[in-house]
Structures are given as structure tokens and as C-alpha cells.
Write a protein that holds these residues in place. Structure first.
Motif, short mmCIF file in Angstrom:
data_model
loop_
_atom_site.label_atom_id
_atom_site.label_comp_id
_atom_site.label_asym_id
_atom_site.label_seq_id
_atom_site.Cartn_x
_atom_site.Cartn_y
_atom_site.Cartn_z
N ASN A 35 36.12 34.29 45.57
CA ASN A 35 37.07 35.33 45.14
C ASN A 35 38.42 34.73 44.75
OD1 ASN A 35 35.14 37.26 45.56
ND2 ASN A 35 36.05 38.08 47.45
N ILE A 36 38.89 33.78 45.56
CA ILE A 36 40.19 33.15 45.27
C ILE A 36 40.14 32.40 43.95
CG2 ILE A 36 41.85 31.42 46.05
CD1 ILE A 36 41.96 34.02 47.62
N LEU A 95 41.60 40.02 46.04
CA LEU A 95 42.30 39.27 47.09
C LEU A 95 42.11 39.95 48.45
CD1 LEU A 95 44.18 36.95 47.87
CD2 LEU A 95 46.13 38.42 47.28
N GLY A 101 47.12 34.73 49.83
CA GLY A 101 47.42 34.32 48.46
C GLY A 101 48.68 33.50 48.38
N ARG A 138 42.44 32.99 40.48
CA ARG A 138 43.47 31.93 40.66
C ARG A 138 44.62 32.07 39.68
NH1 ARG A 138 46.89 29.17 41.98
NH2 ARG A 138 46.88 27.09 42.93
N ALA A 156 48.63 39.37 42.12
CA ALA A 156 47.83 39.97 43.18
C ALA A 156 48.61 40.03 44.49
CB ALA A 156 46.54 39.17 43.37
N VAL A 157 49.33 38.95 44.79
CA VAL A 157 50.15 38.93 46.01
C VAL A 157 51.22 40.00 45.96
CG1 VAL A 157 51.78 37.56 47.36
CG2 VAL A 157 49.71 36.49 46.46
N CYS A 216 49.72 43.49 46.49
CA CYS A 216 49.35 43.73 47.89
C CYS A 216 50.58 44.00 48.75
CB CYS A 216 48.59 42.52 48.45
SG CYS A 216 46.90 42.37 47.82
N ALA A 272 38.78 39.20 49.67
CA ALA A 272 38.70 37.81 50.13
C ALA A 272 39.11 37.70 51.59
CB ALA A 272 39.59 36.91 49.25
N PRO A 317 42.91 41.92 40.43
CA PRO A 317 43.16 40.73 41.27
C PRO A 317 43.57 41.09 42.70
CG PRO A 317 44.13 40.44 39.10
CD PRO A 317 43.63 41.84 39.14
N LEU A 354 46.89 35.10 40.68
CA LEU A 354 47.18 35.19 42.10
C LEU A 354 48.61 35.67 42.41
CD1 LEU A 354 45.72 34.84 44.74
CD2 LEU A 354 46.44 32.45 44.81
N ALA A 406 46.27 39.77 53.18
CA ALA A 406 45.85 39.35 51.84
C ALA A 406 46.99 38.67 51.10
CB ALA A 406 45.35 40.56 51.06
#
Length: 825
Positions: free
Chosen positions: A356-357, A339, A394, A361, A367-368, A371, A342, A335, A364, A390
Motif C-alpha cells: 500500500n505504501i 494509507l 506516512g 509513494r 495522504a498524510v 489524514c 496500510a 491515497p 504520500l 496513519a
């Protein structure tokens, strides 16, 4: 922009990356192979010292002088420290960037900052005689090994207390390493020593043979977490075992004909072998990777990797963090990777960004977070921004998401990027920064005199800035070539209205540099007297120190100043300071009264306070036991008052004379009567004489001392009552008058329980009313007599009240008296 995976290399199933931090670190003519190199933890400074055991190119007398050069990792010279203690056998750093230098004679110098100030101590335990062979360091201590194989440890740099460990066998040592107390099973420092074909474990009390085969071992290295040990054998094999020597984790055959110059751990997952220009990275299960360099390479291990130092570059080798691998790994569809892609698609204005989002989803939030973590691990600013973009994308899509980690990481990266700049040269990683803390990072900037950056980072992180300003001012007064007034105005102008500023620290720095006038000027701006006074005393400014203490109103501070001045100054000078300072004089007087009588005498003599001095001698006389000593003290007191102009001195002199006479009388009584009279007052002496039957002696003493008549009668009365001499009291009652009246006789005799004799004195109390005499008769138990007094006073009401108190035949008598009044009516 190059791919973030361009510098990745796979070792087994894990990736490692070599990040170039700085180029052209050292001059090409600096022969790194001839230097002992030590790096401070968490991206701190590097210390270089020319190894005296190696042949060197002659560069003239100036270059031949010994010095310890302190550099940043970018090759910037921070400080050149002159060294005058001979060969260096140990060079290391503490966690707070204090440089430790151990000479071969056991002298240890601890440089508390990067400017050459140091404290020094000696190892002892024969180090000066046998010499130090080598040292091993950990963040809070070190172990030194002597040429006779004795091991000496210091576990704290703050309070160094060298301690001798158990003695290993006296055979030749091939290699050795230290397990810090925090990771040792015994919770105290342990040393692994390779002797012969095996390894010994040495602690404070015992030496244990671990019975390992396949020795000798040319290198021993302990992992940062203390769980694993690397051994390099004489035939080129590398063993990785647990630190309890129970399990073998892996092995590697180097196939090298010569042993490596250094063996270090890269984090806790890989081992590095370094030759002159070649480095082998050994991962789990024997997987390896080789790096080649154009010149000599030094390994400097740290918390999460190893720094590689050459003349050309400074590089950082570490295992690729899991979060970074999750995002950037080739072919990754995690993910976080989607992201990041994206963001790239969004910048290209491609509709694939939305796809991608929607694809990630449900994942997410993870993923945040990934990152954000990967951004913290990046050294490249471009990829930091991309990862944070990114995370921001997100985060904006999520309805509920805590931005704390995102904000903290942004703040940390702004600060880390600033200090990683080649002009600062602090290549600290995010994990190292978290371990070091922002406060200590700011302190490192202060030690490098990077004051502007330190202030900006402190303000950005909402940290106090007073320490930065004070350090700047201290350096200003030490090094500035301006005149002292200009320096003072500059410092005061810059520090004015800054919270938490201590001018005392700046003034002390000026005083240490021999600028006493400047120090005094700066102290005038210090608002806390408790900070001013100690330095003023050290500066030999007693009057100013005392005045500042008095102005503060703090009596404890005044007492401290006076105590210090009394120790330093002659007595005459000390008393001169007290002149016109009544509060200080009062403090000295109050203190000396209970602790130093001689000082109090000198004070009274200096101030011409004869009466106070005489009273002090009088109190001393009272505390003496020998009569003659008492008399001598009283004579001195009387002599002291001889020339006094005080009107009351005559009265005091007479009192002292009487006291001397009383002492002589009491001494005579002690001797003649074989009793203890010394120490009694005149009244107590007379009372004792009366009660013991020496009334004539008492009368003579009363006459000699001209005791007032009333006092004498009181003493005589009480003495006779105590003695129960009722006959003598009855004889006294026959006298016509008494100077003290007759009521005291009634009360004293009645109090002694003789009602009959007390009744004799009732008629003699003519000054009292009939009612009062009636009460006196009642107290004596003579109800009828009480009634007769009331009859004389014609007090019918009193008679009726008396009837209520009467009993037996007395009731009829009182009733007759009442009836007489009734018949008259």
C-alpha cells in the motif's frame, strides 16, 4: 468498533452524518415543547425558558416561579437565573457566550457570565407602550420587532445603542429574518419581512418591496454566510434563492399539511425543516432526507451544522467534510484511504502494508495531510487515533515533512476530547474550535467553574493561567462559608508566587460581597499601588489609601487620591489627613497655588502658617486693580502677622505698612497728575516723577519712605539722563561729593551721547588710576587730555600706545609729550 460511515446518509450527491453526542440529556418530565430554547454558538450553553404563551401542566407554586435555566448540551444544569420581568420575547447568545434576554416591555438584560450577573438597558422607541413581539439574533447584535411592526436594532452588546429602522407596512407579518451587517450589501443590518404576498427588505433608511409571487411565506431563514435565503410558502413549498433575490437556487415540496415549527440552515449547503417529532433535510437540487424522533425536537444551528435536542439525546447533524469522505467513503481508493488501510494491515503484520505504501509513494504527502485533517473532524476517539497513526506512518517514511499541522491537530484533539466529556458538555467541533480560539474556550471553562481543567489546558497550550486563578479566588471569597482569616490564608497560599496575579480583583469581589475586612487583608498582598488605591477609596479607607499612594512615590497617584478625598471629606477632615504627611501637604499646596487660592488659605490657617498666609494675601493684593481693595488685603495680611511669634514677622509687617502707604501715594498721584502710577514699585514711581519734571514731589516721597541716599542718587541720575536735563546734571557736578561716586555719572552721561558733559566728571574720579582716567578721556574723544593724564603719571608706554590711537593734530601733541620725556633723559 462500528464503521465511521454507519451514521452517514446520502442527500443528492453529498453525504450527511448525524453524530450522537450525549444520551439522556433531559428528564422525561421536562416538556421541551413548552420551552423557548436558545443555544450559544460553538457548542456553548443552552438556555431554556418556559413559554408563557402555552398551556402547561400545573406543578405547584415552586415550579410556577419564572426562571431561565442554563444547561450544558449533556443536560447538566449550570445555573438557574431568576426572572422577574414578565414574558420573554427574545432569548439569544452572543459569540462570547453572553446570554441576551428581551422582555415584552423592551427591557434587555445581558448576562455577562453564566452565574447571573447582568447589565440592563431599554430599547426605547415605544417598546414599553407597544410591547415587543419577537427578536432575531446574530453573534454581535439583534433586532426586535414591536406589535406595531416597528423594528429596533442593537448592533453591539458592548455599547448598546438601540436604533429604529425604517418602518414597514402596517399589515400582518407572517415571518421575518435578519441579514447581519457583515453579510448585507449595505454593510448595515437588513431585515426581510414577509407581509401579504411578498417580502420587504428593511434597512436603516428605506423599505423595499422585493416583488415576490406565491406568498404568503410562513418562514424565512438566512444562510450562515448570508448568501442564500430559504422561504417556506403557505402551500408547503420550500424555495432557496440568493439573498439579492435575483436567482432561484432550488425548490422542494414538503407535502406537509401543517407548516414546520422551525426552519434552519445546516451549514451553507442544506436546509432543515422541523415539526414536533420530524425533521426534513433538504440538499441541493431538491434532494431530501427525513429523520423521525420519539419526542419534540429543537434545532440549534451552528457554524458547520445543526444540533438536534430532544429529551433523549443531543445529536449533531452536518455535511460530511471532504477530507473525511475522501478517507472513509465506501470503495474509496484515494491515497489517504490507502494509507489508513496500510495502518490496519501493519497492525495485522501483513506484508500488504508495504505494498500500500509503495502504491501511494508519490502522493504520500497529500495522504498524510488528508489524514490529519480527517482526524480533526472526527468525534470518535478510536478513529482519531487510527487516522493519526496513519499520518504518523506516512510522515515517518517521508524524508522531508513539516509536522506543525500534525502537532497542532494532536494538541487540539486532546483538548477537544477533554471538553466534550459529558461532565463538561462542550461538544465543539474542530472548525468551531478554530473560530472560537483556545483563549475563549478556556474562558468558557472558567465560567463553568471547571478550574482544574482550565489550568491544565492553559498549561498544555502554554497560555497564561493567572485569569483562572483570579476567577477561582473571586468565587472563593464570594461563596465560602469559612471565616475571613481562613479564606484569606487559603487564597494567598494558593496564589502565592503565581505570575500575573491581581489581588485587587479578588479584593474587589470580597468587598462587593460585604467582606470589607477580607478585602483589606487581600489588598495588602497587592504589589501595585495603582491597583490598591482605587479600591481602598471605594472601601472608605482614606488614610490607608493615602499612605499606600505616598509609599509608591508616584506623585500622580498621590494627587489622584487627594483629589478624591477632597471631594468626599469635609474640609476639616481632609486637612487632618494631611497632618504629619509633608509630601501630601506639599502636593496640595502646589496644586492649590495655581487653582484654588481659598483652599490654600484654609490650609495655611489650619497649619497656623501665618507668614505663608500673609504672603498669599500680599500676592493677591498685587493682582488687584482697585487701590482700596489692595489696601484691605494688605491690612488683612498685617493683621494675620499680629500675633505671630516668627522673628521675621516684624519685618514683613513693616513692609506691608509701607506698601499700603505707597498705594495711597500712588492713588493721590493718579488723581493729581492725571497719570498712571498704580502698580509701580517705589523706585519706579520716583523715577517717573523725576523724568516728568516733578522732582520736588519725588524728594518728599523719598524723605517720607526714608529711601537710602545711594538709591536716591542713582534714581535721580537716571531720571535726569532720561529727561536729558544736562543743566541740572552740571549743577550736580559742582557738588563736592557723591554718595555713589562720580564714575556712574560719567558712564550714564556718556551712554546718553554727551561727551563734553561726561568729560566734566573725569577729573572728579580721583579714586581711579591715571591710566583709567586716560581711557575715560579717550572715550570722550579728548586725546590730548588723555595724554596729559599719562604725562602726570610719567607713563611713556601709555603715551606711545595713545599715539597709535591719535589722528590729525593730536598726533603731533602726543609726540611732543613723548619728546619731553626723551629730553629729560
Amino acid at each position: 468498533m462500528s464503521s465511521p460511515t454507519a451514521n452517514w446518509e446520502k442527500v443528492g450527491d453529498r453525504f450527511y452524518r448525524k453524530i450522537k453526542l450525549y444520551d439522556a440529556v433531559f428528564d422525561q418530565d421536562l416538556e421541551l415543547e413548552n420551552y423557548i430554547v436558545a443555544g450559544a454558538p460553538y457548542g456553548g450553553a443552552i438556555a431554556l425558558f418556559r413559554d408563557t404563551d402555552k398551556l402547561q401542566t400545573y406543578r405547584g407554586t415552586q415550579a410556577a416561579k419564572s426562571s431561565i435555566d442554563v444547561y450544558s448540551y449533556a443536560g447538566k444544569l449550570i445555573r438557574r437565573i431568576n426572572w422577574d420581568k414578565g414574558a420573554v420575547r427574545g432569548l439569544g447568545w452572543s459569540e462570547d457566550e453572553r446570554l441576551l434576554v428581551i422582555a415584552d416591555d423592551g427591557t434587555v438584560r445581558c448576562y455577562n457570565d453564566l452565574q447571573g450577573d447582568f447589565t440592563q438597558f431599554s430599547l426605547g422607541f415605544g417598546a414599553e407602550q407597544h410591547k415587543v413581539r419577537a427578536c432575531r439574533f446574530w453573534p454581535s447584535g439583534f433586532v426586535a420587532i414591536l406589535t406595531n411592526n416597528h423594528l429596533i436594532t442593537v448592533v453591539s452588546y458592548g455599547e448598546p445603542r438601540p436604533k429604529l429602522l425604517a418602518v414597514p407596512p402596517e399589515e400582518g407579518i407572517h415571518s421575518w429574518a435578519v441579514i447581519p451587517p457583515a453579510y448585507a450589501l449595505s454593510r448595515s443590518v437588513e431585515v426581510l419581512v414577509a407581509i401579504g404576498q411578498t417580502i420587504y427588505l428593511v434597512d436603516s433608511s428605506d423599505t423595499e418591496d422585493r416583488v415576490l409571487p406565491n406568498g404568503p411565506f410562513n418562514h424565512i431563514s438566512v444562510s450562515p454566510n448570508g448568501l442564500y435565503v430559504t422561504l417556506y410558502t403557505d402551500d408547503g413549498m420550500v424555495w432557496v434563492i440568493t439573498s439579492d433575490f435575483q436567482n432561484k437556487i432550488g425548490e422542494y415540496e414538503s407535502r406537509a399539511k401543517t407548516p414546520p415549527k422551525d426552519v434552519q440552515w445546516c451549514g451553507n449547503d442544506a436546509v432543515m425543516l422541523a415539526w414536533e417529532d420530524e425533521v426534513h433535510l433538504i440538499g441541493p437540487n431538491g434532494a431530501s432526507l427525513k429523520y423521525y424522533f420519539d419526542g419534540w425536537v429543537h434545532l440549534i444551528p451552528d457554524l458547520d451544522g445543526v444540533r438536534l435536542i430532544t429529551n433523549d439525546a443531543c445529536e449533531f447533524l452536518q455535511k460530511v467534510p471532504d477530507c473525511t469522505e475522501d478517507v472513509f467513503k465506501l470503495g474509496s481508493n484515494s491515497p489517504a484511504s490507502v494509507l489508513l488501510d496500510a495502518v490496519d494491515q501493519l497492525e495485522r503484520k501483513s506484508p500488504k502494508a508495504d505494498e500500500n505504501i509503495r502504491l501511494i509513494r508519490s502522493n504520500l504527502p497529500d495522504a498524510v495531510g488528508t489524514c490529519v485533517q480527517a482526524a480533526g473532524q472526527e468525534f470518535n476517539v478510536h478513529w482519531q487515533k487510527q487516522l493519526l497513526k496513519a499520518a504518523s506512518l506516512g510522515k515517518s517514511i517521508l524524508d522531508l515533512y513539516s509536522s506543525d499541522d500534525f502537532v497542532d491537530t494532536c494538541e487540539a484533539l486532546r483538548m477537544l476530547n477533554a471538553v466534550r466529556d459529558y461532565r463538561i458538555g462542550l461538544p465543539i467541533s474542530y472548525d468551531q474550535y478554530r473560530r472560537l480560539t483556545p483563549e475563549k474556550l478556556v474562558q468558557r471553562l472558567i465560567d463553568r467553574h471547571e478550574y482544574l481543567l482550565a489550568i491544565r489546558l492553559s498549561e498544555y497550550l502554554r497560555l497564561p493561567t493567572n485569569k483562572v486563578y483570579v476567577h477561582w479566588a473571586s468565587q472563593k471569597v464570594r461563596t465560602s462559608l469559612d471565616d475571613e482569616d481562613t479564606i484569606c490564608n487559603t487564597v494567598v497560599h494558593r496564589l502565592d508566587n503565581k505570575p500575573g496575579i491581581s489581588f485587587e480583583v479578588v479584593a474587589r469581589a470580597a468587598y462587593d460581597e460585604g467582606r470589607s475586612h477580607l478585602a483589606t487583608q487581600l489588598l495588602n498582598h497587592e504589589t501595585r499601588a495603582g491597583k490598591q488605591v482605587p479600591l481602598l477609596l471605594a472601601m472608605e479607607e482614606p488614610e490607608i489609601a493615602l499612605d499606600k499612594a505616598l509609599e509608591s512615590g508616584d506623585t500622580d497617584l498621590v494627587f489622584y487620591v487627594l483629589l478624591q478625598l477632597k471631594k468626599k471629606l469635609p474640609l476639616a477632615s481632609f486637612f487632618r489627613l494631611l497632618t504629619n504627611r509633608p509630601i501630601a501637604t506639599a502636593v496640595v499646596e502646589a496644586s492649590a497655588r495655581g487653582q484654588d487660592q481659598e483652599l490654600l488659605k484654609d490650609l495655611y490657617y489650619q497649619d497656623d502658617r501665618r507668614l505663608d498666609g500673609a504672603n498669599l494675601l500680599f500676592s493677591e493684593a498685587l493682582n488687584q486693580t482697585a487701590p482700596q481693595t489692595k489696601v484691605d488685603k494688605l491690612k488683612l495680611a498685617a493683621k494675620l502677622l499680629g500675633d505671630s511669634k516668627d522673628p521675621s514677622s516684624t519685618l514683613y509687617s513693616r513692609s506691608y505698612a509701607e506698601a499700603q502707604a505707597l498705594i495711597r501715594v500712588q492713588a493721590s498721584l493718579d488723581q493729581d497728575l492725571d497719570a498712571h502710577y498704580s502698580g509701580l514699585s517705589l523706585n519706579e514711581t520716583l523715577l517717573r516723577l523725576i523724568t516728568t519734571g516733578y522732582g520736588k514731589r519725588a524728594i518728599k516721597i523719598q524723605s517720607d519712605f526714608k529711601l537710602p541716599e545711594k538709591t536716591w542718587w542713582w534714581l535721580r541720575l537716571r531720571g535726569l539722563v532720561i529727561k536729558r536735563d544736562w543743566g541740572e546734571i552740571e549743577e550736580v557736578s559742582k557738588q563736592r561729593r557723591s554718595p555713589i561716586g562720580w564714575e556712574p555719572f560719567f558712564n550714564e552721561v556718556l551712554g546718553a551721547g554727551n561727551q563734553k558733559l561726561a568729560g566734566i566728571f573725569v577729573p572728579k574720579c580721583t579714586a581711579l588710576s591715571a591710566q583709567e582716567r586716560s581711557e575715560m578721556w579717550v572715550k570722550c574723544g579728548m586725546i590730548v587730555k588723555a595724554g596729559e593724564e599719562l604725562v602726570k603719571a610719567k607713563d611713556v608706554n601709555g603715551l606711545e600706545e595713545l599715539r597709535e590711537k591719535a589722528s590729525g593734530s593730536n598726533v603731533a601733541e602726543i609726540q611732543k609729550m613723548i619728546a619731553q620725556f626723551a629730553s629729560r633723559r
